[in-house]
Motif scaffolding. Structure first.
Motif, short mmCIF file in Angstrom:
data_model
loop_
_atom_site.label_atom_id
_atom_site.label_comp_id
_atom_site.label_asym_id
_atom_site.label_seq_id
_atom_site.Cartn_x
_atom_site.Cartn_y
_atom_site.Cartn_z
N GLU A 134 -112.66 -25.34 57.77
CA GLU A 134 -112.98 -24.08 58.44
C GLU A 134 -112.36 -24.03 59.84
O GLU A 134 -111.96 -22.98 60.32
CB GLU A 134 -114.50 -23.99 58.58
N ARG A 135 -112.32 -25.18 60.48
CA ARG A 135 -111.76 -25.28 61.83
C ARG A 135 -110.28 -24.86 61.81
O ARG A 135 -109.80 -24.24 62.75
CB ARG A 135 -111.91 -26.70 62.34
N LEU A 136 -109.58 -25.22 60.74
CA LEU A 136 -108.18 -24.82 60.64
C LEU A 136 -108.07 -23.31 60.42
O LEU A 136 -107.20 -22.65 60.97
CB LEU A 136 -107.49 -25.57 59.49
N LEU A 137 -108.99 -22.80 59.58
CA LEU A 137 -108.95 -21.36 59.30
C LEU A 137 -109.28 -20.53 60.55
O LEU A 137 -108.89 -19.37 60.63
CB LEU A 137 -109.94 -21.00 58.18
N LEU A 138 -109.99 -21.15 61.50
CA LEU A 138 -110.35 -20.43 62.73
C LEU A 138 -109.29 -20.59 63.82
O LEU A 138 -109.42 -20.01 64.89
CB LEU A 138 -111.70 -20.95 63.26
N ALA A 139 -108.27 -21.38 63.56
CA ALA A 139 -107.21 -21.59 64.55
C ALA A 139 -106.24 -20.41 64.53
O ALA A 139 -105.97 -19.86 63.46
CB ALA A 139 -106.47 -22.89 64.25
N PRO A 140 -105.73 -20.04 65.71
CA PRO A 140 -104.86 -18.86 65.77
C PRO A 140 -103.43 -19.13 65.29
O PRO A 140 -102.46 -18.87 65.99
CB PRO A 140 -104.89 -18.48 67.25
N ILE A 141 -103.32 -19.70 64.11
CA ILE A 141 -102.01 -19.92 63.50
C ILE A 141 -102.05 -19.39 62.08
O ILE A 141 -103.12 -19.33 61.47
CB ILE A 141 -101.59 -21.42 63.49
N ALA B 269 -105.13 -28.88 70.32
CA ALA B 269 -103.78 -28.75 69.75
C ALA B 269 -103.72 -27.58 68.78
O ALA B 269 -102.69 -26.91 68.67
CB ALA B 269 -103.39 -30.05 69.05
N GLN C 122 -107.87 -14.53 67.10
CA GLN C 122 -108.57 -15.83 67.12
C GLN C 122 -108.31 -16.64 68.39
O GLN C 122 -109.10 -17.52 68.72
CB GLN C 122 -108.24 -16.64 65.87
N ALA D 178 -99.57 -27.01 66.93
CA ALA D 178 -100.66 -27.10 65.95
C ALA D 178 -100.17 -27.76 64.67
O ALA D 178 -100.82 -28.66 64.12
CB ALA D 178 -101.21 -25.71 65.67
#
Lengths: 323, 244
Positions: B83-90, A105, A78, B6
Motif C-alpha cells: 500500500e505504501r508503494l501505491l501511495l507514493a507519487p510515482i 526515497a 499524492q 524512487a
C-alpha cells in the motif's frame, strides 16, 4: 494553489456492486485545520479516505485539493499528502531508520536530505535509540510513532491520520496527540479519524459525522457543543435499578429526559434546573441506592449520540474488539 | 528524477531484502547443479552438457524469477506494505517495473551460473553469445511478468506457490527443452506455442547448439509480445483489484 480549501469533496459516491458505501458526501477542509471524520464502523470512513488518497476510485463526484480537480488521477496529488493507516504498513525486516529513508526515497528525496530528515523525526519521536532495530521488534507504541513519522517524512501539506492512538499506551497516545498539535501548528492540515471522541474533541477544529455512508453533520467543535449549552446533565450511579426505571422517572418528572448509559449509570437531561434531592428521594422510595450523583459537562459524546442516533459505547466496543 | 530515485530505491530494497539473502543466493547456485546432477544420474555418463545447457539455463531463470516475485509481491500485499508503494507519487507502471526489476536481475544471475559451470567442462567457443544473452534477458523478463501475473491474481502466499507450479511444470515439458515440439501431439504443439518459454528455449537451442526451429526475429518478437501482454494484463489487474 489559491483556494482556501485544502480538500474539497463534492457529491462523492462509492458503490461496491449494488451497495453504496459512501453516498454523495460533500465537505471542505480548510487549509491548516485539524478536521475530524467520525462515525461508527462500516460508516464509510475508510472508503472515503481511500478515495481521497488514491487507494479507491470514486463511482462519482469530485475531489479537489487546493482548488484543483484531481478526481481523474489522484496520483498527481499524492505528493501533497502523507497517509498514516490504522495498521502499520512499514517493512518489518527493515530498521526504523531504513524504513524512514525508504519512504523518503519514494517521494524522490535525495540521499542526504532523506537521512537528515529521518534522523530529525526519529529524534522528535523519541526513537533515536531504536533507529537500528528492525521494525518487527518495535513495541506497538513505537510502531505507531514510526508509522506517523513515515507519513510526515516528506513534509506533506495534508496528513491523513487513521486511528493514530488506537491500541497504544496512555503515555504514547499523549505524545502522539502533542505531535499532531505541533505538526498542525507548523502548517500541516490534518484529516483525522478516531474512535476516541475525547481525542477528537481535544484535537479537532471541525468535525464531520458520517453514518451509513452519509454525512449527517459538519461543524466546528465549539458550535457542536453549543447545542448542549444551557442543558443540564446529571449522572447517577445506581444500585438495584432496572432499565424500566428510566420511563418511570420520565413519567414522574415530565421535564426530564432520561437514559441509561451503562447498566448502573443513569443520565438525566433537562433545559431547566434539576432537583437532585427530589430525584434521590424518588430512587430511595423505589429501593434503588444512589452511589453517586454528579453534574456532567456536555461532551462530544452527547453530540455524537444526538447526530448519529447511536450509543457511544458502539464506538468503544468496536475498537476493543479490534474491528 | 524524483521518480527514478524512487525506482532505484525500490529495486535496491528488494535486492537487499529478498534476493541477496543467503538462502536465495544458494538457491541460485544449487538449483542448476541439482538439475545437471539429475540428468547425469538419469543418463549415466552418456549425456552431453551442451545438449542440456539450454534447458538448465531456462529452468534456472524460470524458477528463480517466478518463485521469488510471486511470493514477495503477495507477501507485501498481505502485510499492507505494498500500500505504501501505491501511495507514493510515482506512476503505477514505474512501481511495477521497479518491483519486477529485482526478479529480472536475479533470474539473469541464475542463468549465468550454469554457463559458468559448463565453461569448466566444455568448449563454449561456438556459442552465439548475443542471441544467448538476449534470450536470457527476454526469458527473465517474461518469466518475471508471469510471476507478476500470478501475484496479482491471488491473495495468499501459498496460492501464489500453487498457481506458479500450475504454469511452470507444463512449460518445462512443453517448451521443447527436453522433448522436441515436433514429436508432441498436435493439440499440445498448439499449446506449447502459447507459452513464452517455448520461444526463449528456441533461441537458447539456436545460440548454444545451432538447433533453433524458428527464425530468431520471430522468437524475439513473440517474447516481446508476451512481455508486453503479461505486464499490461498485470497492471490492469492491479488497477482493478487493488485500487478498488
Amino acid at each position: 494553489m489559491t483556494s482556501t480549501f485544502c480538500i474539497e469533496v463534492q457529491n462523492l459516491t462509492k458503490y461496491f456492486g449494488e451497495t453504496a458505501a459512501v453516498k454523495q458526501i460533500n465537505f471542505q477542509v480548510m487549509d491548516g485545520e485539524i478536521f475530524g471524520f467520525l462515525g461508527p464502523n462500516g460508516a464509510g470512513k475508510t472508503t472515503a479516505i481511500n478515495m481521497l488518497t488514491g487507494l479507491a476510485r470514486p463511482s462519482s463526484g469530485r475531489i479537489l485539493f487546493f482548488g484543483v480537480d484531481y478526481t481523474a488521477d489522484i496520483k498527481k496529488a499524492q505528493h501533497l499528502m502523507g497517509v498514516v493507516p490504522d495498521e502499520s504498513n512499514l517493512y518489518p525486516e527493515l530498521s526504523g531508520l531504513d524504513n524512514l529513508t525508504f519512504c523518503a526515497a519514494l517521494h524522490g528525496m535525495r540521499k542526504n536530505e532523506r537521512l537528515s530528515r529521518a534522523e530529525e523525526l526519529l529524534h522528535e519521536f523519541g526513537l533515536t535509540e531504536a533507529a537500528g532495530k528492525p521494525f518487527a521488534h518495535y513495541s506497538k507504541g513505537m510502531k505507531r510513532k514510526l508509522t506517523i513519522a513515515a507519513g510526515m517524512i516528506h513534509q506533506p501539506k495534508i496528513l491523513f491520520l487513521d486511528e493514530p492512538t488506537t491500541g497504544i499506551d496512555v503515555a504514547s497516545a499523549r505524545q502522539i496527540r502533542q505531535l499532531i498539535k505541533d505538526l498542525n501548528r507548523s502548517g500541516c492540515t490534518v484529516f483525522l479519524t478516531t474512535h476516541y471522541l475525547e481525542e477528537a474533541e481535544r484535537l479537532c477544529d471541525r468535525i464531520a459525522f458520517i453514518v451509513k455512508g452519509a454525512i449527517v453533520r459538519i461543524d466546528a467543535v465549539a458550535n457542536l457543543m453549543r447545542d448542549f449549552e444551557g442543558r443540564n446533565v446529571i449522572q447517577f450511579g445506581l444500585q438495584g435499578g432496572t432499565r424500566s426505571l428510566a420511563s418511570s422517572v420520565e413519567e414522574s418528572f415530565p421535564f426530564l429526559s432520561v437514559e441509561f448509559v451503562s447498566e448502573i449509570q443513569l443520565r438525566v437531561y433537562s433545559e431547566e434546573t434539576i432537583d437532585i434531592a427530589a430525584l434521590i428521594q424518588f430512587f430511595k422510595d423505589r429501593q434503588v441506592e444512589v452511589i453517586e450523583a454528579r453534574k456532567i459537562k456536555p461532551s462530544l459524546e452527547d453530540v455524537f449520540l444526538r447526530v448519529t442516533g447511536l450509543e457511544t459505547g458502539i464506538l468503544k466496543n468496536e475498537k476493543s474488539q479490534g474491528k | 528524477m524524483k521518480a527514478w530515485i524512487a525506482f532505484w530505491n525500490i529495486l535496491r530494497k528488494d535486492m537487499s531484502t529478498y534476493y541477496l539473502k543467503p538462502p536465495n543466493i544458494s538457491w541460485g547456485l544449487i538449483f542448476p547443479l541439482a538439475w545437471t546432477a539429475m540428468f547425469f544420474i538419469k543418463s549415466g555418463t552418456g549425456f552431453s552438457i551442451r545438449d542440456i545447457l539450454p534447458g538448465v539455463i531456462a529452468m534456472s531463470i524460470l524458477f528463480g524469477t517466478t518463485s521469488m516475485l510471486a511470493v514477495t509481491v503477495t507477501f507485501e500485499r498481505k502485510g499492507r506494505s505494498f500500500e505504501r508503494l501505491l501511495l507514493a507519487p510515482i506512476s503505477l507502471n514505474l512501481i511495477m517495473l521497479a518491483k519486477t526489476s529485482g526478479a529480472i536481475i536475479f533470474g539473469m544471475f541464475n542463468a549465468l551460473v550454469p554457463i559458468f559451470m559448463a565453461s569448466f567442462f566444455i568448449d563454449l567457443a561456438g556459442v552465439a553469445w548475443i542471441p544467448l544473452f538476449l534470450s536470457i534477458f527476454f526469458i527473465a523478463v517474461s518469466s518475471t511478468f508471469l510471476g507478476l501475473f500470478i501475484a496479482v491474481s491471488v491473495s495468499e502466499v501459498f496460492e501464489a506457490q500453487t498457481f506458479s507450479n500450475f504454469f511452470r511444470f507444463p512449460m518445462i515439458f512443453l517448451c521443447g527443452l527436453f522433448f522436441p515440439i515436433d514429436q508432441l501431439p498436435v493439440w499440445l504443439r498448439v499449446l506449447s506455442y502459447l507459452l513464452p518459454l517455448t520461444f526463449g528455449a528456441d533461441v537458447l537451442h539456436a545460440a548454444v547448439n545451432h538447433a533453433g526451429r524458428l527464425p530468431l526475429w520471430l522468437d524475439f518478437a513473440a517474447l516481446a509480445c508476451f512481455c508486453v501482454g503479461l505486464f499490461a494484463f498485470s497492471l490492469r489487474n492491479v488497477k482493478r483489484k487493488w485500487i478498488l
